[in-house]
Design an enzyme around this catalytic site. Structure first.
Site, PDB file in Angstrom:
ATOM      1  N   THR A 149       0.816  -1.218   0.000  1.00  0.00           N
ATOM      2  CA  THR A 149       0.000   0.000   0.000  1.00  0.00           C
ATOM      3  C   THR A 149       0.854   1.274   0.000  1.00  0.00           C
ATOM      4  OG1 THR A 149      -0.173  -0.163   2.402  1.00  0.00           O
ATOM      5  CG2 THR A 149      -2.003  -1.053   1.116  1.00  0.00           C
ATOM      6  N   LYS A 170      10.127  -0.981   1.720  1.00  0.00           N
ATOM      7  CA  LYS A 170       8.678  -0.811   1.586  1.00  0.00           C
ATOM      8  C   LYS A 170       8.105  -0.915   2.993  1.00  0.00           C
ATOM      9  CE  LYS A 170       5.692  -3.412   1.745  1.00  0.00           C
ATOM     10  NZ  LYS A 170       4.776  -3.973   2.808  1.00  0.00           N
ATOM     11  N   GLY A 171       6.931  -0.328   3.192  1.00  0.00           N
ATOM     12  CA  GLY A 171       6.323  -0.466   4.501  1.00  0.00           C
ATOM     13  C   GLY A 171       5.617   0.805   4.899  1.00  0.00           C
ATOM     14  N   GLY A 173       2.281   0.343   6.853  1.00  0.00           N
ATOM     15  CA  GLY A 173       1.300  -0.013   7.874  1.00  0.00           C
ATOM     16  C   GLY A 173       1.741  -1.314   8.499  1.00  0.00           C
ATOM     17  N   THR A 181      12.635  -4.124  10.253  1.00  0.00           N
ATOM     18  CA  THR A 181      11.505  -3.378   9.720  1.00  0.00           C
ATOM     19  C   THR A 181      10.672  -4.296   8.854  1.00  0.00           C
ATOM     20  OG1 THR A 181      10.817  -1.566   8.333  1.00  0.00           O
ATOM     21  CG2 THR A 181      12.823  -2.700   7.707  1.00  0.00           C
ATOM     22  N   ASN A 388      -7.653   0.860   5.938  1.00  0.00           N
ATOM     23  CA  ASN A 388      -7.527  -0.405   6.650  1.00  0.00           C
ATOM     24  C   ASN A 388      -8.850  -1.053   7.004  1.00  0.00           C
ATOM     25  OD1 ASN A 388      -4.684  -1.053   6.916  1.00  0.00           O
ATOM     26  ND2 ASN A 388      -4.583   1.002   7.811  1.00  0.00           N
TER      27      ASN A 388
END
EC number: 2.3.1.35
Lengths: 393, 393
Positions: A149, A170-171, A173, A181, A388
Site C-alpha cells: 500500500t 517498503k512499509g 502499515g 523493519t 484499513n
C-alpha cells in the site's frame, strides 16, 4: 563523506515481474542477487507468528553468507500452516536453482495479506520460464515491485569511498518494527570484515528502523538485510557506518512520512533520560499515542496529550512531572507559565503554527540523566481508517 | 442474587450544576456525598502525570474513610503546576466546609482538557452560593454531569440483600485504565467489613475496569471509588461481590460500546494461557491493534490481523503458532484448513457475517495452560479521528 548518487553498486542483478499475486497487473515478484558470493547481515521480526519466509531466511543468514533474496509482494504467506511452508521452500529452491547458488544462500521475503495461500499455479508458471542473465542495476524497478500500500517507492543511494551503497524499502502499515523493519534491502560493492559489517548493521538498524512506528502493529514479515559483495574493494568502516546511517535514516523518514493515510512526519526527540532504553520507551509512548497523532493531524495545539503519553510510562517512577520539559519545535509548552488564559492562548497559537508544517518535532526532556533517543512516526488520519477498513475485501 | 432496580441507596445526597468549565451551559460540577460517615475503597491512575485531583484523593482514601467526592468535568486540571494544585485544594476545602466534613474525607476528581487552569472566578462564584441540604438520590443527574465526550450517561443499579448498589461512570477516550478507570463512582448503603470491602473492590476492578481499552491512552485522571455508608445493614460479602461485578461489567461494556466514534463492542476472550497476566497481555495486544480495530469497523474478515497481534507478544516465547487457535464468534479461522481458495472464501463469508453484528467476539486459545482473561474494546473509526483532531479547538 557520503553523497547522493544515481549509480548502482557493481555486481548486483535484478529481476522483477508481474506474477499475479494480486490481480492488478503490477510487478509483485523480485529477485535481487549478487553475481558473485557476498556476505550478509540481517535482522528479522520477533513476531511469534513469523511466516515461513522469515524462518527460512533467518536460518540462511545465520552463517553470514548469502547472495541475494527473492521477494513476493501482496501476499505475506503467514498463518498458512504446513502448506505455506512447503510453498516457500519450493519458490526459494526453484529460484536458487536458476541462480546457480545453494538454497541456503538465498533469502526469501514475502509481504501482504496474512492467512492466504500463494497462488502456486501462477508462480510455478513464472518460475518455469525464469532464466539468467538478469539485468544489472534496476533498483528503481525493485523498489516498486516490493510495494504493497506504499504510495511511492523508497530508494536511497550514496557513495562511500570507492564503493556505492543503495537501500530500498517498503512499509507503510503494520509498522512497529521489532528488531527489524518490514522489507528493507541494502546492497553494496564495498568490502568489509564480515563481523564488523554485522556490528555496524545492527547499530544502525537500532537507531533507524527500530525507531519508527506507524501504528504499533508489528509485522509478521519484518526483514532487513545488507548484501556486500566486495567488488569495489575495502572501505573505511567508520565512513561506511556513516553512509549506512544516512541511507537508513532517509528511508525511515520516507517510510514514516508515507505511513498509511499519513499527512505529516512526527519526530519525537527524547533527551535527559536515565538511559537509551527509557528514552526510546517514552518516545514510542508519545509517537504511538492515538490522541497525540490525531491532534497533530488536526493541527490542534492540544499539547497536554504529550504529557499524558509521557505519564503512561508508569513503571518509570523516576519520571517527575515537576522536572519534565516539553516543546513543539522551539516552543516550550510545559512546564506551565504564569500569565493565565492570555498566555495560554498565545502559546497555543505558536504550537498550531508549528503543527501546520509537514514535519512536526516534539521534544521531551526528562531531566534525569543524559540518555537520548529519537523516534519517527506519523499522524493518524481518517485515510488510515478508510484504507484499513477495506484492505482485503 | 442481585436484580436491576431503579432505587437509589439510602443516605446519599447529590448536587449538580452548570458552573461554566466549558461554555455550553451543561452541568459540569457535581458533589456526591453520604449524609453519614462512610467507608471508601478507591483506585487511581498510575500515570506519572496524574493531576492534583488524583494526588489529593489518593491521600484522602488511604485510611478507608471518606464521605464523598466533588467532580469537575470538561477540565482535567492536569499539567497545571502549583497554580493547579492550589486551585484543587481550594475547591475541595470549600466544598468540605459546606458539607461539614473534614477536608481529608472528601475526594476530588476532574476530567477534560489537559494543560488549562480552572476558570476560578466562575467556580468561586458558584461555591459562594453552595448550601445544604442537597437532594437525596439524583444519580441520573450525576451520571450526566460528569460526562465529557460521552454520547450517553452510564448508570447501573442492583439490589443486594436489603441494600442497594449503584454505579455511575464516564469515559470514552484516553482510555486504557491502569489500575483504575476514568471516573467511576459506586455508592451503596450496604455495610461491609472495611478490609473485606477493599479486597472485593480491587478484585472486581481488576476483572472489569482494568480489562477495557478504547485507544491505549491512559488518562491522567483515572479514579474509581466505592462509598458504603452501612445504612441498610450487613450484606453477604459473596453476594455483594457478585453484585459489584454485575454493575461494574455492565458499566464497562457500556463504556466500550460508547468509545469515541465507536460503532461496535469488541470482546476478546483469551484462554489456554500460561497465567492470567499472559492472557491479559495477549487480549490487550489484540483489542488495541489498530489493524484489528479497523478491520472490525469495516466488517472485513481479515482474521490474519489477529494472528499478527498475538505474534506481537514476542517476549512470550511459549506462544507457538502451531498450537494457537483463533475464532470469530463460533467460527474457527486458524489453524488453516485444507481446501484451498474455495474453503478460504466460505470462511471469510462466515466471519463477515459475525462482524456485521454490534458485538464482536474474538476467541484466542493459546493451548499452553489454563490462564484466562477477557478484555473489552471497540472498533477504530473515522469518527474517532475526526473527534480527536478537533477536541480543544
Amino acid at each position: 563523506m557520503s553523497e547522493p548518487t544515481p549509480h548502482a553498486p557493481r555486481g548486483f542483478a535484478i529481476h522483477t515481474a508481474p506474477v499475479g499475486l494480486a490481480d492488478d497487473g503490477r510487478d509483485d515478484f523480485t529477485v535481487l542477487a549478487s553475481t558473485v558470493p557476498a556476505t550478509v547481515s540481517a535482522v528479522f521480526t520477533r513476531s511469534r507468528f513469523a511466516g515461513p519466509s522469515v524462518l527460512l531466511s533467518r536460518e540462511a543468514a545465520a552463517d553470514g553468507r548469502a547472495q541475494g533474496v527473492v521477494v513476493l509482494a501482496r501476499n505475506a504467506n503467514v498463518a498458512t500452516g504446513r502448506e505455506g511452508e512447503a510453498n516457500a521452500r519450493e519458490v526459494r529452491e526453484s529460484v536458487a536453482r536458476t541462480l546457480g547458488v545453494p538454497e541456503a544462500e538465498l533469502l526469501i521475503a514475502s509481504t501482504g495479506v496474512i492467512g492466504r495461500q500463494y497462488p502456486m499455479e501462477k508462480i510455478r508458471q513464472h518460475l518455469k520460464g525464469l532464466a539468467l542473465p538478469f539485468p544489472e542495476g534496476g533498483f528503481d524497478r525493485a523498489s516498486r515491485a516490493i510495494m504493497t500500500t506504499d504510495t511511492r517507492p523508497k530508494q536511497v543511494g550514496v557513495r562511500v569511498g570507492g564503493a556505492t551503497l543503495v537501500g530500498i524499502a517498503k512499509g507503510v502499515g503494520m509498522m512497529e518494527p521489532d528488531m527489524a523493519t518490514l522489507l528493507t534491502f541494502f546492497a553494496t560493492d564495498a568490502r568489509l570484515d564480515p563481523e564488523e559489517q554485522d556490528r555496524i548493521f545492527r547499530r544502525v538498524m537500532d537507531r533507524t528502523f527500530n525507531a519508527v512506528s506507524i501504528d504499533t502493529d508489528t509485522s509478521t514479515s519484518d526483514t532487513a538485510a545488507l548484501f556486500a559483495n566486495g567488488l569495489a574493494g575495502d572501505v573505511d568502516p567508520a565512513e561506511f557506518e556513516e553512509a549506512l546511517h544516512t541511507v537508513a535514516l532517509a528511508l525511515v523518514k520516507d517510510i514514516a512520512g508515507d505511513g498509511e493515510g499519513a499527512s505529516k512526519l512526527i519526530e519525537v526527540q527524547v533527551t535527559g533520560a536515565r538511559d537509551t532504553a527509557q528514552a526510546k520507551r517514552v518516545g514510542k509512548a508519545v509517537v504511538n499515542s492515538p490522541l497525540v497523532k490525531t491532534a497533530v493531524h488536526g493541527c490542534d495545539p492540544n499539547w497536554g496529550r504529550v504529557t499524558m503519553a509521557v505519564g503512561k510510562c508508569s513503571e518509570d517512577t523516576d519520571i517527575d512531572q515537576d522536572r519534565v520539559r516539553v516543546r513543539f519545535g522551539d516552543v516550550e509548552v510545559y512546564p506551565p507559565r504564569a500569565g493565565g488564559a492570555d498566555g495560554e492562548d498565545a502559546l497555543r497559537d505558536a504550537v498550531a503554527d508549528h503543527l501546520r508544517g509537514d514535519e512536526v518535532v516534539i521534544g521531551v526532556d526528562l531531566a534525569i540523566a543524559d540518555g537520548a533517543f529519537t523516534v519517527y512516526g506519523c499522524d493518524l488520519t481518517e485515510g488510515y481508517v478508510r484504507l484499513n477498513s477495506e484492505y482485503t475485501t
